[in-house]
Design a protein around this motif. Structure first.
Motif, PDB file in Angstrom:
ATOM      1  N   GLY A 176       0.809  -1.223   0.000  1.00  0.00           N
ATOM      2  CA  GLY A 176       0.000   0.000   0.000  1.00  0.00           C
ATOM      3  C   GLY A 176       0.836   1.264   0.000  1.00  0.00           C
ATOM      4  O   GLY A 176       0.472   2.260   0.627  1.00  0.00           O
ATOM      5  N   GLY A 177       1.974   1.236  -0.678  1.00  0.00           N
ATOM      6  CA  GLY A 177       2.825   2.426  -0.777  1.00  0.00           C
ATOM      7  C   GLY A 177       3.698   2.659   0.446  1.00  0.00           C
ATOM      8  O   GLY A 177       4.458   3.615   0.503  1.00  0.00           O
ATOM      9  N   VAL A 178       3.598   1.788   1.446  1.00  0.00           N
ATOM     10  CA  VAL A 178       4.423   1.934   2.651  1.00  0.00           C
ATOM     11  C   VAL A 178       5.447   0.800   2.647  1.00  0.00           C
ATOM     12  O   VAL A 178       5.087  -0.358   2.431  1.00  0.00           O
ATOM     13  CB  VAL A 178       3.552   1.867   3.926  1.00  0.00           C
ATOM     14  N   SER A 179       6.703   1.164   2.893  1.00  0.00           N
ATOM     15  CA  SER A 179       7.719   0.116   2.787  1.00  0.00           C
ATOM     16  C   SER A 179       8.484  -0.060   4.092  1.00  0.00           C
ATOM     17  O   SER A 179       8.542   0.830   4.943  1.00  0.00           O
ATOM     18  CB  SER A 179       8.695   0.437   1.644  1.00  0.00           C
ATOM     19  N   VAL A 180       9.052  -1.226   4.210  1.00  0.00           N
ATOM     20  CA  VAL A 180      10.027  -1.496   5.262  1.00  0.00           C
ATOM     21  C   VAL A 180      11.187  -2.188   4.547  1.00  0.00           C
ATOM     22  O   VAL A 180      10.996  -3.136   3.792  1.00  0.00           O
ATOM     23  CB  VAL A 180       9.416  -2.319   6.423  1.00  0.00           C
ATOM     24  N   THR A 181      12.374  -1.631   4.710  1.00  0.00           N
ATOM     25  CA  THR A 181      13.499  -2.071   3.887  1.00  0.00           C
ATOM     26  C   THR A 181      14.540  -2.809   4.726  1.00  0.00           C
ATOM     27  O   THR A 181      14.576  -2.695   5.961  1.00  0.00           O
ATOM     28  CB  THR A 181      14.194  -0.863   3.224  1.00  0.00           C
ATOM     29  N   ALA A 182      15.414  -3.505   4.015  1.00  0.00           N
ATOM     30  CA  ALA A 182      16.525  -4.166   4.707  1.00  0.00           C
ATOM     31  C   ALA A 182      17.401  -3.121   5.386  1.00  0.00           C
ATOM     32  O   ALA A 182      18.011  -3.392   6.433  1.00  0.00           O
ATOM     33  CB  ALA A 182      17.331  -5.002   3.714  1.00  0.00           C
ATOM     34  N   GLN A 183      17.445  -1.916   4.818  1.00  0.00           N
ATOM     35  CA  GLN A 183      18.217  -0.853   5.465  1.00  0.00           C
ATOM     36  C   GLN A 183      17.555  -0.421   6.780  1.00  0.00           C
ATOM     37  O   GLN A 183      18.241  -0.130   7.764  1.00  0.00           O
ATOM     38  CB  GLN A 183      18.371   0.346   4.510  1.00  0.00           C
ATOM     39  N   ASP A 184      16.197  -0.399   6.806  1.00  0.00           N
ATOM     40  CA  ASP A 184      15.506  -0.101   8.081  1.00  0.00           C
ATOM     41  C   ASP A 184      15.911  -1.118   9.138  1.00  0.00           C
ATOM     42  O   ASP A 184      16.254  -0.762  10.269  1.00  0.00           O
ATOM     43  CB  ASP A 184      13.982  -0.166   7.905  1.00  0.00           C
ATOM     44  N   TRP A 185      15.848  -2.379   8.765  1.00  0.00           N
ATOM     45  CA  TRP A 185      16.236  -3.428   9.720  1.00  0.00           C
ATOM     46  C   TRP A 185      17.679  -3.216  10.181  1.00  0.00           C
ATOM     47  O   TRP A 185      17.990  -3.346  11.356  1.00  0.00           O
ATOM     48  CB  TRP A 185      16.151  -4.807   9.049  1.00  0.00           C
ATOM     49  N   ALA A 186      18.545  -2.925   9.203  1.00  0.00           N
ATOM     50  CA  ALA A 186      19.966  -2.748   9.537  1.00  0.00           C
ATOM     51  C   ALA A 186      20.128  -1.591  10.523  1.00  0.00           C
ATOM     52  O   ALA A 186      20.903  -1.678  11.478  1.00  0.00           O
ATOM     53  CB  ALA A 186      20.763  -2.494   8.257  1.00  0.00           C
ATOM     54  N   ASP A 187      19.375  -0.517  10.308  1.00  0.00           N
ATOM     55  CA  ASP A 187      19.461   0.634  11.221  1.00  0.00           C
ATOM     56  C   ASP A 187      18.982   0.242  12.622  1.00  0.00           C
ATOM     57  O   ASP A 187      19.589   0.625  13.621  1.00  0.00           O
ATOM     58  CB  ASP A 187      18.644   1.813  10.683  1.00  0.00           C
ATOM     59  N   TRP A 188      17.885  -0.492  12.687  1.00  0.00           N
ATOM     60  CA  TRP A 188      17.390  -0.911  14.005  1.00  0.00           C
ATOM     61  C   TRP A 188      18.398  -1.803  14.722  1.00  0.00           C
ATOM     62  O   TRP A 188      18.558  -1.734  15.931  1.00  0.00           O
ATOM     63  CB  TRP A 188      16.070  -1.709  13.859  1.00  0.00           C
ATOM     64  N   LEU A 189      19.042  -2.646  13.932  1.00  0.00           N
ATOM     65  CA  LEU A 189      19.880  -3.690  14.524  1.00  0.00           C
ATOM     66  C   LEU A 189      21.344  -3.301  14.652  1.00  0.00           C
ATOM     67  O   LEU A 189      22.146  -4.058  15.201  1.00  0.00           O
ATOM     68  CB  LEU A 189      19.771  -4.968  13.681  1.00  0.00           C
ATOM     69  N   GLY A 190      21.706  -2.139  14.100  1.00  0.00           N
ATOM     70  CA  GLY A 190      23.113  -1.745  14.138  1.00  0.00           C
ATOM     71  C   GLY A 190      23.960  -2.654  13.271  1.00  0.00           C
ATOM     72  O   GLY A 190      25.081  -3.022  13.635  1.00  0.00           O
ATOM     73  N   THR A 191      23.422  -3.029  12.097  1.00  0.00           N
ATOM     74  CA  THR A 191      24.196  -3.879  11.200  1.00  0.00           C
ATOM     75  C   THR A 191      24.056  -3.329   9.772  1.00  0.00           C
ATOM     76  O   THR A 191      23.752  -2.150   9.589  1.00  0.00           O
ATOM     77  CB  THR A 191      23.748  -5.356  11.321  1.00  0.00           C
TER      78      THR A 191
END
Ligand SMILES: Cc1ncc(COP(=O)(O)O)c(C=O)c1O
Length: 402
Positions: free
Chosen positions: A365-380
């Motif tokens: 629906g036009g809203v994304s969650v990216t591998a970069q978001d995960w990386a930012d959350w996880l410090g990786t």
């Protein structure tokens, strides 16, 4: 960074991309948690990378199960997009590509133990060499087999990353050894950047200069390489003066950026999205807590929903009370501890129902969650996120010859 003469305008490139296919396919029958990989996107990414590269050839890195996308499908898609070579880390990865019928040249980027040499030769893989011991072991195996043709090898020079590669002080000896070993032929000479994803880091120029020195040394010693290669994704994207004969991208093949913003106008896009479906929905009263350790407590009456994926699938436990998913076109937070097979999300007063699609990675629906978001959350880094999608998550393929 030089201007790219003859680079097609981005709009022209965009016109050649396949249509977006973020539509959710039916999940596999046994389990409503699956990763979708659009093989046409991988092929298009490779075609774009090859067209904008200064080097004429491209080696697509498909090690680590094609960065979690699936080794064989990723390899086939990369070749369909124009990759000239594939690169793997392990002999067994190369053998699996051969078993699947792939005939393109395949480079094994690290020296395997001597016990793997026979399998390497049987699968017609091209070894990387950086120790005298491995070069000798190869030569001995070739002599045992009484092969007529010398074996093409790629020598890896360490230009400063100091992981694997021939240390600078030994370049001359290594080149002489290959030159003087009857069973071996120097086909490739290569190195690897340590900081290509930091475009302003002067160490890039240092390594590039060192590599040029190694290439010149090989010629001077009468053992010039047919193919020289240095640039990973970041180098492919922004180091147009140092790409030599062939670029060697991995992450960008899958449409992921080594550093946010590095793609610039180039319309590469992620090939993978990751989905599941809500298994339960319940209303909590203020003060009620959820999951192991009861580490999240509803501050007010709210709806929580159970998502059937957990750390055994790659939804790492460090995302507890931290990560987000997309549900009904909205980002919702993970509530409480991520378990082995499940976690919960707090959806507030959003109307949701068991069976609703949940987007773990990708767009809904036009809203994304990216591998970069995960990386930012996880410090990786996003590399680790896609490589971490568990083996038990079925991959569903779109496009290609599927
Ligand atoms: C030796 C080597 N070359 C190329 C690559 C591809 O790098 P990237 O995924 O950043 O493009 C890798 C990835 O780790 C690598 O180890």
């Amino acid at each position: 960074m030089s201007a790219q003469a003859g680079m097609p305008a981005p709009t022209r490139i965009a016109a050649q991309l396949p249509p977006r296919r973020y539509a959710v396919t039916e999940p596999p029958a046994q389990r409503p948690t699956w990763a979708q990989v659009d093989l046409d996107v991988i092929a298009a990414n490779v075609a774009l990378l090859k067209r904008q590269a200064a080097a004429g050839a491209l080696m697509a890195v498909v090690k680590a199960d094609g960065y979690g996308h699936g080794l064989v499908p990723a390899g086939q898609a990369a070749l369909a997009g124009g990759a000239d070579w594939l690169a793997v880390a392990l002999v067994e990865e190369g053998s699996a590509l051969r078993t699947a019928g792939i005939t393109a040249p395949i480079l094994v980027m690290t020296e395997p133990p001597a016990t793997a040499i026979r399998a390497l030769l049987d699968a017609d893989l091209t070894p990387t060499v950086y120790t005298g011991a491995f070069a000798s072991a190869l030569a001995a195996a070739l002599a045992d087999l009484a092969r007529g043709e010398p074996l093409a090898v790629h020598l890896k020079l360490d230009t400063g990353m100091r992981r694997v590669g021939v240390p600078q002080a030994q370049w001359e000896d290594a080149l002489r050894q290959i030159r003087d070993t009857a069973g071996l032929r120097l086909q490739g000479l290569w190195s690897h950047f340590a900081v290509a994803d930091e475009p302003d880091n002067p160490f890039i120029a240092h390594q590039a200069e060192e590599f040029r020195r190694g290439v010149a040394m090989a010629s001077e010693l009468g053992v010039p390489a047919d193919i020289t290669h240095l640039a990973n994704s970041a180098g492919t994207l922004h180091l147009h003066d140092d790409q030599h004969d062939m670029v060697r991208p991995g992450l960008a093949v899958y449409g992921l950026e080594p550093t946010p913003g590095l793609f610039g106008d180039l319309p590469l896009r992620p090939a993978l999205s990751w989905w599941t479906r809500l298994s339960m929905v319940k209303r909590l009263a203020a003060g009620e807590s959820v999951s192991y350790g009861l580490r999240w407590t509803a501050a007010r009456a709210t709806t929580v929903a159970t998502v059937p994926a957990g750390y055994a699938d790659g939804v790492t436990r460090a995302l507890s009370n931290l990560g987000q998913v997309v549900l009904r076109g909205r980002r919702v937070p993970i509530a409480g501890t991520v378990c082995m097979d499940q976690f919960l999300v707090n959806v507030g007063d959003l109307e949701v129902a068991a069976g609703d699609d949940v987007c773990l990675l990708g767009e809904q629906g036009g809203v994304s969650v990216t591998a970069q978001d995960w990386a930012d959350w996880l410090g990786t880094i996003n590399y680790e996120v896609v490589c971490g999608i568990g083996r038990r998550v079925p991959r569903v393929y779109l496009g290609g010859s599927a």
